[in-house]
Design a protein around this motif. Structure first.
Motif, PDB file in Angstrom:
ATOM      1  N   UNK A 182       0.880  -1.149  -0.070  1.00 47.91           N
ATOM      2  CA  UNK A 182       0.061  -0.157  -0.037  1.00 47.91           C
ATOM      3  C   UNK A 182       0.795   1.065  -0.100  1.00 47.91           C
ATOM      4  N   UNK A 183       0.409   2.130  -0.587  1.00 51.63           N
ATOM      5  CA  UNK A 183       0.909   3.632  -0.425  1.00 51.63           C
ATOM      6  C   UNK A 183      -0.060   4.697  -0.305  1.00 51.63           C
ATOM      7  N   UNK A 184       0.032   5.233   1.024  1.00 50.59           N
ATOM      8  CA  UNK A 184      -0.972   6.426   1.005  1.00 50.59           C
ATOM      9  C   UNK A 184      -0.125   7.860   0.699  1.00 50.59           C
ATOM     10  N   UNK A 185      -0.787   8.310  -0.260  1.00 51.31           N
ATOM     11  CA  UNK A 185      -0.299   9.640  -0.778  1.00 51.31           C
ATOM     12  C   UNK A 185      -1.028  10.825  -0.248  1.00 51.31           C
ATOM     13  N   UNK A 186      -0.728  12.258  -0.922  1.00 52.67           N
ATOM     14  CA  UNK A 186      -1.364  13.095  -0.164  1.00 52.67           C
ATOM     15  C   UNK A 186      -2.727  13.287  -0.393  1.00 52.67           C
ATOM     16  N   UNK A 187      -3.184  12.795  -1.713  1.00 58.44           N
ATOM     17  CA  UNK A 187      -4.642  13.042  -2.072  1.00 58.44           C
ATOM     18  C   UNK A 187      -5.325  11.645  -2.692  1.00 58.44           C
ATOM     19  N   UNK A 188      -4.634  10.726  -2.529  1.00 61.04           N
ATOM     20  CA  UNK A 188      -5.173   9.156  -2.882  1.00 61.04           C
ATOM     21  C   UNK A 188      -4.263   8.230  -2.533  1.00 61.04           C
ATOM     22  N   UNK A 189      -4.854   6.979  -2.641  1.00 61.85           N
ATOM     23  CA  UNK A 189      -3.798   5.840  -2.114  1.00 61.85           C
ATOM     24  C   UNK A 189      -4.112   4.670  -2.888  1.00 61.85           C
ATOM     25  N   UNK A 229      -1.413 -15.328  -8.521  1.00 59.00           N
ATOM     26  CA  UNK A 229      -1.944 -14.842  -7.187  1.00 59.00           C
ATOM     27  C   UNK A 229      -3.064 -14.040  -7.402  1.00 59.00           C
ATOM     28  N   UNK A 230      -3.844 -13.827  -6.872  1.00 63.23           N
ATOM     29  CA  UNK A 230      -4.922 -13.278  -6.764  1.00 63.23           C
ATOM     30  C   UNK A 230      -5.117 -12.265  -5.745  1.00 63.23           C
ATOM     31  N   UNK A 231      -4.498 -11.012  -6.127  1.00 65.54           N
ATOM     32  CA  UNK A 231      -4.544  -9.968  -5.178  1.00 65.54           C
ATOM     33  C   UNK A 231      -5.379  -8.757  -5.881  1.00 65.54           C
ATOM     34  N   UNK A 232      -5.568  -7.762  -5.259  1.00 68.23           N
ATOM     35  CA  UNK A 232      -6.534  -6.791  -5.933  1.00 68.23           C
ATOM     36  C   UNK A 232      -5.575  -5.273  -5.574  1.00 68.23           C
ATOM     37  N   UNK A 233      -5.358  -4.445  -6.511  1.00 69.10           N
ATOM     38  CA  UNK A 233      -4.885  -3.097  -6.557  1.00 69.10           C
ATOM     39  C   UNK A 233      -6.177  -2.232  -6.577  1.00 69.10           C
ATOM     40  N   UNK A 234      -6.230  -1.223  -5.511  1.00 68.35           N
ATOM     41  CA  UNK A 234      -7.516  -0.484  -5.311  1.00 68.35           C
ATOM     42  C   UNK A 234      -6.959   0.847  -5.210  1.00 68.35           C
ATOM     43  N   UNK A 235      -7.624   1.747  -5.704  1.00 71.90           N
ATOM     44  CA  UNK A 235      -7.174   3.195  -5.532  1.00 71.90           C
ATOM     45  C   UNK A 235      -8.399   4.110  -5.236  1.00 71.90           C
ATOM     46  N   UNK A 236      -8.337   4.909  -4.576  1.00 72.24           N
ATOM     47  CA  UNK A 236      -9.532   6.038  -3.984  1.00 72.24           C
ATOM     48  C   UNK A 236      -8.800   7.389  -3.842  1.00 72.24           C
ATOM     49  N   UNK A 237      -9.588   8.225  -4.225  1.00 68.62           N
ATOM     50  CA  UNK A 237      -9.086   9.669  -4.208  1.00 68.62           C
ATOM     51  C   UNK A 237      -9.869  10.621  -3.865  1.00 68.62           C
ATOM     52  N   UNK A 238      -9.475  11.768  -3.225  1.00 69.33           N
ATOM     53  CA  UNK A 238     -10.169  12.851  -2.967  1.00 69.33           C
ATOM     54  C   UNK A 238      -9.251  14.112  -2.330  1.00 69.33           C
ATOM     55  N   UNK A 239      -9.279  15.362  -2.489  1.00 65.88           N
ATOM     56  CA  UNK A 239      -8.700  16.224  -2.174  1.00 65.88           C
ATOM     57  C   UNK A 239      -9.446  17.036  -0.941  1.00 65.88           C
ATOM     58  N   UNK A 240      -8.436  17.317   0.221  1.00 67.17           N
ATOM     59  CA  UNK A 240      -7.231  16.661   0.451  1.00 67.17           C
ATOM     60  C   UNK A 240      -7.471  15.519   1.488  1.00 67.17           C
ATOM     61  N   UNK A 241      -6.563  14.573   1.293  1.00 70.37           N
ATOM     62  CA  UNK A 241      -6.806  13.453   2.115  1.00 70.37           C
ATOM     63  C   UNK A 241      -6.131  13.806   3.628  1.00 70.37           C
TER      64      UNK A 241
END
Length: 285
Positions: free
Chosen positions: A31-38, A273-285
């Motif tokens: 995982x990576x939690x960025x400034x306005x999305x992850x 493997x069966x993994x899932x990459x998910x993203x969600x966004x909004x400003x500001x996090x």
């Protein structure tokens, strides 16, 4: 512009991701939690959910929601009639499925953060811009590509210069636990190497760290360097093409849409493997 800092919300989200993964039969690969999305890479583990007793399912669900009158009475040790047990067992079956469902996982994480942020901002309404987007990772090659892509997000965004300094990432958390002599990271999927019948990420952690470090050096805009004479063991074992690997770890979202596997990778590199990459966004996090 505003002088208010929202950096603490990255802490909220990182902690919520790990705690939710501890409750669910879903583990965090990266995982990576960025400034306005992850970004997050998830591994659904039905084997874990199927091993839970009825009480454990109720306890886990009750840690997230109030449950029902019958589930509350069950946890309190009160006797239930045969009809009441039938109704509760129906609910338990439903909850067991939900506890290994990515949509429910994302719902719990995102709604929690939205409530906290709106309370802090003293406002109501939508917090996230939209529903999360997901990509299915069909094999080990796609899994590794996506994990490295996610773990290197802060470096590519010039928010950090190394994995050790990449705050709010899975690789940073793993490194911290490793330096403290802790092998298990709560909520995160384990690196199981080549152990037979073991379920997890099928590589050694030290190989993955070397892989990410090598990849990070190659894609840094201010220090591209040259490809090392001897690549990390994972690259040799999976017979990665170095040019293809760099494309995957810098342009993953651009190159692929809903499904990713070796056949898609080979087809798209020329024009993880069966993994899932998910993203969600909004400003500001």
């Amino acid at each position: 512009m505003t002088a208010k800092s929202y950096e603490h919300r990255r802490d909220w989200l990182e902690i919520k991701l790990r705690r939710t993964a501890e409750v669910f039969a879903i583990k965090l690969c990266s995982y990576a939690v960025m400034s306005n999305h992850y970004h997050v890479v998830l591994h659904v583990r039905p084997d874990i959910a199927e091993a839970w007793s009825e009480r454990e399912v109720v306890e886990r669900w009750s840690s997230l929601f109030c449950g029902t009158l019958f589930s509350q009475r069950f946890l309190a040790g009160e006797a239930l009639s045969e009809q009441q047990w039938s109704i509760l067992r129906r609910d338990i079956k439903c909850w067991r499925k939900r506890l290994m469902d990515i949509s429910w996982f994302m719902r719990i994480v995102n709604e929690s953060i939205a409530r906290q942020a709106n309370k802090e901002d003293r406002c109501t309404g939508r917090f996230w811009e939209g529903r999360f987007k997901s990509q299915a990772l069909l094999d080990e090659r796609a899994l590794l590509s996506c994990m490295a892509y996610v773990d290197l997000n802060p470096i590519r965004a010039k928010m950090a210069i190394s994995p050790e300094e990449s705050d709010h990432t899975a690789i940073n958390y793993r490194i911290k636990m490793l330096t403290e002599g802790i092998s298990d990271c709560p909520g995160l999927e384990k690196f199981v190497g080549t152990t037979e019948h073991a379920i997890g990420i099928p590589y050694r952690l030290k190989d993955y760290l070397a892989l990410v470090d090598w990849t990070g050096r190659c894609i840094r805009a201010d220090k591209r360097g040259s490809i090392p004479d001897q690549l990390p063991p994972i690259l040799r074992r999976l017979d990665f093409d170095t040019r293809a690997w760099l494309v995957l770890t810098t342009e993953f979202e651009m190159r692929f849409q809903s499904r990713v596997g070796s056949e898609h990778i080979s087809r798209r590199i020329d024009s993880g493997d069966q993994a899932m990459k998910s993203s969600a966004s909004r400003n500001p996090l």
